[in-house]
Design a protein around this motif. Sequence first.
Motif, PDB file in Angstrom:
ATOM      1  N   LEU A  26       0.829  -1.201   0.000  1.00 26.91           N
ATOM      2  CA  LEU A  26       0.000   0.000   0.000  1.00 26.91           C
ATOM      3  C   LEU A  26       0.866   1.255   0.000  1.00 26.91           C
ATOM      4  O   LEU A  26       0.632   2.178  -0.781  1.00 26.91           O
ATOM      5  N   LEU A  27       1.863   1.290   0.862  1.00 32.28           N
ATOM      6  CA  LEU A  27       2.701   2.490   0.971  1.00 32.28           C
ATOM      7  C   LEU A  27       3.467   2.760  -0.318  1.00 32.28           C
ATOM      8  O   LEU A  27       3.715   3.913  -0.660  1.00 32.28           O
ATOM      9  N   SER A  28       3.798   1.697  -1.048  1.00 31.74           N
ATOM     10  CA  SER A  28       4.492   1.897  -2.329  1.00 31.74           C
ATOM     11  C   SER A  28       3.571   2.544  -3.366  1.00 31.74           C
ATOM     12  O   SER A  28       4.043   3.061  -4.375  1.00 31.74           O
ATOM     13  N   ARG A  29       2.265   2.522  -3.107  1.00 30.21           N
ATOM     14  CA  ARG A  29       1.284   3.129  -4.016  1.00 30.21           C
ATOM     15  C   ARG A  29       0.577   4.334  -3.404  1.00 30.21           C
ATOM     16  O   ARG A  29      -0.412   4.813  -3.948  1.00 30.21           O
ATOM     17  N   SER A  30       1.061   4.825  -2.272  1.00 31.24           N
ATOM     18  CA  SER A  30       0.343   5.884  -1.543  1.00 31.24           C
ATOM     19  C   SER A  30       0.188   7.159  -2.366  1.00 31.24           C
ATOM     20  O   SER A  30      -0.766   7.907  -2.162  1.00 31.24           O
ATOM     21  N   ASN A  31       1.098   7.389  -3.307  1.00 32.98           N
ATOM     22  CA  ASN A  31       0.999   8.588  -4.148  1.00 32.98           C
ATOM     23  C   ASN A  31      -0.236   8.562  -5.054  1.00 32.98           C
ATOM     24  O   ASN A  31      -0.618   9.590  -5.596  1.00 32.98           O
ATOM     25  N   GLU A  32      -0.870   7.390  -5.210  1.00 31.94           N
ATOM     26  CA  GLU A  32      -2.072   7.276  -6.046  1.00 31.94           C
ATOM     27  C   GLU A  32      -3.337   7.692  -5.292  1.00 31.94           C
ATOM     28  O   GLU A  32      -4.387   7.873  -5.900  1.00 31.94           O
ATOM     29  N   THR A  60      -4.303  11.763   4.584  1.00 24.93           N
ATOM     30  CA  THR A  60      -3.783  12.438   5.771  1.00 24.93           C
ATOM     31  C   THR A  60      -2.417  11.854   6.154  1.00 24.93           C
ATOM     32  O   THR A  60      -1.799  12.327   7.096  1.00 24.93           O
ATOM     33  N   GLU A  61      -2.009  10.821   5.471  1.00 24.12           N
ATOM     34  CA  GLU A  61      -0.764  10.082   5.707  1.00 24.12           C
ATOM     35  C   GLU A  61      -0.790   9.254   6.986  1.00 24.12           C
ATOM     36  O   GLU A  61       0.217   8.697   7.390  1.00 24.12           O
ATOM     37  N   THR A  62      -1.943   9.151   7.640  1.00 18.16           N
ATOM     38  CA  THR A  62      -2.064   8.283   8.818  1.00 18.16           C
ATOM     39  C   THR A  62      -2.402   6.878   8.343  1.00 18.16           C
ATOM     40  O   THR A  62      -3.401   6.665   7.665  1.00 18.16           O
ATOM     41  N   GLU A  63      -1.540   5.920   8.736  1.00 20.94           N
ATOM     42  CA  GLU A  63      -1.772   4.522   8.373  1.00 20.94           C
ATOM     43  C   GLU A  63      -2.824   3.928   9.297  1.00 20.94           C
ATOM     44  O   GLU A  63      -2.896   4.260  10.484  1.00 20.94           O
ATOM     45  N   ILE A  64      -3.620   3.017   8.720  1.00 14.12           N
ATOM     46  CA  ILE A  64      -4.730   2.419   9.461  1.00 14.12           C
ATOM     47  C   ILE A  64      -4.900   0.970   9.007  1.00 14.12           C
ATOM     48  O   ILE A  64      -4.592   0.632   7.860  1.00 14.12           O
ATOM     49  N   ALA A  65      -5.367   0.137   9.916  1.00 13.82           N
ATOM     50  CA  ALA A  65      -5.711  -1.240   9.569  1.00 13.82           C
ATOM     51  C   ALA A  65      -7.064  -1.560  10.185  1.00 13.82           C
ATOM     52  O   ALA A  65      -7.362  -1.139  11.309  1.00 13.82           O
ATOM     53  N   LEU A  66      -7.893  -2.284   9.437  1.00 12.09           N
ATOM     54  CA  LEU A  66      -9.203  -2.737   9.899  1.00 12.09           C
ATOM     55  C   LEU A  66      -9.164  -4.260   9.901  1.00 12.09           C
ATOM     56  O   LEU A  66      -8.738  -4.870   8.911  1.00 12.09           O
ATOM     57  N   TYR A  67      -9.578  -4.842  11.002  1.00  8.80           N
ATOM     58  CA  TYR A  67      -9.531  -6.296  11.152  1.00  8.80           C
ATOM     59  C   TYR A  67     -10.905  -6.859  11.429  1.00  8.80           C
ATOM     60  O   TYR A  67     -11.614  -6.370  12.311  1.00  8.80           O
ATOM     61  N   GLU A  68     -11.248  -7.935  10.698  1.00  8.90           N
ATOM     62  CA  GLU A  68     -12.445  -8.682  11.042  1.00  8.90           C
ATOM     63  C   GLU A  68     -12.191  -9.330  12.402  1.00  8.90           C
ATOM     64  O   GLU A  68     -11.151  -9.948  12.604  1.00  8.90           O
ATOM     65  N   PRO A  69     -13.102  -9.188  13.360  1.00  6.29           N
ATOM     66  CA  PRO A  69     -12.872  -9.822  14.664  1.00  6.29           C
ATOM     67  C   PRO A  69     -13.051 -11.336  14.593  1.00  6.29           C
ATOM     68  O   PRO A  69     -13.869 -11.836  13.814  1.00  6.29           O
ATOM     69  N   LYS A  70     -12.265 -12.034  15.391  1.00  2.00           N
ATOM     70  CA  LYS A  70     -12.427 -13.487  15.521  1.00  2.00           C
ATOM     71  C   LYS A  70     -13.653 -13.706  16.396  1.00  2.00           C
ATOM     72  O   LYS A  70     -13.703 -13.252  17.532  1.00  2.00           O
ATOM     73  N   LYS A  71     -14.660 -14.402  15.846  1.00  2.00           N
ATOM     74  CA  LYS A  71     -15.950 -14.500  16.526  1.00  2.00           C
ATOM     75  C   LYS A  71     -16.062 -15.699  17.460  1.00  2.00           C
ATOM     76  O   LYS A  71     -16.843 -15.688  18.394  1.00  2.00           O
ATOM     77  N   TYR A  72     -15.316 -16.758  17.188  1.00  2.00           N
ATOM     78  CA  TYR A  72     -15.364 -17.970  18.006  1.00  2.00           C
ATOM     79  C   TYR A  72     -14.090 -18.768  17.734  1.00  2.00           C
ATOM     80  O   TYR A  72     -13.352 -18.468  16.791  1.00  2.00           O
ATOM     81  N   GLU A  73     -13.838 -19.766  18.561  1.00  2.00           N
ATOM     82  CA  GLU A  73     -12.565 -20.492  18.518  1.00  2.00           C
ATOM     83  C   GLU A  73     -12.261 -21.116  17.142  1.00  2.00           C
ATOM     84  O   GLU A  73     -11.137 -21.062  16.673  1.00  2.00           O
ATOM     85  N   GLN A  74     -13.257 -21.699  16.486  1.00  2.00           N
ATOM     86  CA  GLN A  74     -13.026 -22.358  15.189  1.00  2.00           C
ATOM     87  C   GLN A  74     -12.967 -21.383  14.016  1.00  2.00           C
ATOM     88  O   GLN A  74     -12.695 -21.790  12.896  1.00  2.00           O
ATOM     89  N   HIS A  75     -13.216 -20.118  14.269  1.00  5.85           N
ATOM     90  CA  HIS A  75     -13.151 -19.080  13.229  1.00  5.85           C
ATOM     91  C   HIS A  75     -11.671 -18.824  12.941  1.00  5.85           C
ATOM     92  O   HIS A  75     -11.008 -18.112  13.672  1.00  5.85           O
ATOM     93  N   ARG A  76     -11.141 -19.438  11.882  1.00  7.67           N
ATOM     94  CA  ARG A  76      -9.702 -19.399  11.641  1.00  7.67           C
ATOM     95  C   ARG A  76      -9.277 -18.417  10.564  1.00  7.67           C
ATOM     96  O   ARG A  76      -8.160 -17.923  10.568  1.00  7.67           O
ATOM     97  N   ILE A  77     -10.177 -18.142   9.598  1.00  8.95           N
ATOM     98  CA  ILE A  77      -9.803 -17.291   8.471  1.00  8.95           C
ATOM     99  C   ILE A  77     -10.637 -16.018   8.510  1.00  8.95           C
ATOM    100  O   ILE A  77     -11.853 -16.065   8.693  1.00  8.95           O
ATOM    101  N   GLY A  78      -9.950 -14.897   8.345  1.00 10.26           N
ATOM    102  CA  GLY A  78     -10.629 -13.612   8.368  1.00 10.26           C
ATOM    103  C   GLY A  78     -10.041 -12.683   7.332  1.00 10.26           C
ATOM    104  O   GLY A  78      -9.092 -13.030   6.630  1.00 10.26           O
ATOM    105  N   HIS A  79     -10.599 -11.505   7.235  1.00 11.55           N
ATOM    106  CA  HIS A  79     -10.065 -10.532   6.284  1.00 11.55           C
ATOM    107  C   HIS A  79      -9.716  -9.238   7.010  1.00 11.55           C
ATOM    108  O   HIS A  79     -10.113  -9.016   8.149  1.00 11.55           O
ATOM    109  N   TYR A  80      -8.969  -8.414   6.318  1.00  4.64           N
ATOM    110  CA  TYR A  80      -8.488  -7.162   6.893  1.00  4.64           C
ATOM    111  C   TYR A  80      -8.229  -6.184   5.754  1.00  4.64           C
ATOM    112  O   TYR A  80      -8.154  -6.570   4.583  1.00  4.64           O
ATOM    113  N   TYR A  81      -8.119  -4.924   6.118  1.00  2.00           N
ATOM    114  CA  TYR A  81      -7.733  -3.873   5.175  1.00  2.00           C
ATOM    115  C   TYR A  81      -6.548  -3.127   5.759  1.00  2.00           C
ATOM    116  O   TYR A  81      -6.498  -2.895   6.972  1.00  2.00           O
ATOM    117  N   VAL A  82      -5.624  -2.742   4.922  1.00  2.00           N
ATOM    118  CA  VAL A  82      -4.588  -1.790   5.310  1.00  2.00           C
ATOM    119  C   VAL A  82      -4.806  -0.569   4.430  1.00  2.00           C
ATOM    120  O   VAL A  82      -5.106  -0.694   3.243  1.00  2.00           O
TER     121      VAL A  82
END
Length: 148
Positions: A35-41, A46-68
């Motif tokens: 992402l940072l290599s493309r930040s000029n696009e 604001t130049e503040t880096e952020i990440a959003l994470y899908e919360p782990k909902k239960y023990e067997q919930h192994r795969i999730g998604h995220y955004y940077v």
Amino acid sequence: MPFMMVKKVFKIVGLKGSGEFVNFGHEVSLLAKQLLSRSNEILHTTETEIALYEPKKYEQHRIGHYYVGLIVSEKLNEVPTGMDYIETNKSYITTRGNMSNLGELHLNLLNWAEEKGYQRDLDSYIIETYHPKGEGDEEVQIYLPIQA
């Protein structure tokens, strides 16, 4: 930093990733470098880096998604190829501290939430913003979504 409850709007342009929760630490930083290599696009950043994470909902919930991404100052109708615009408007409990204490910060925030009777919103993203402090030091601000 003390713990507090806030209502906050985030406007973000970022890249989406997914994988096993146990690998998020490594995978998120790799995607952030891309992402940072493309930040000029990205317009109105604001130049503040952020990440959003899908919360782990239960023990067997192994795969999730995220955004940077980067926080932007206004809503964008067009974003760079392969990126998404996301806007959130939620109530969060939050704290801030040194990045090296990330796990402890999360745990202390969860304990505080329980003490105060806040109910987590497991259908909304956990958000972290990153703030360089100089000399390689970085602070993180954690926002855990709660039910309003």
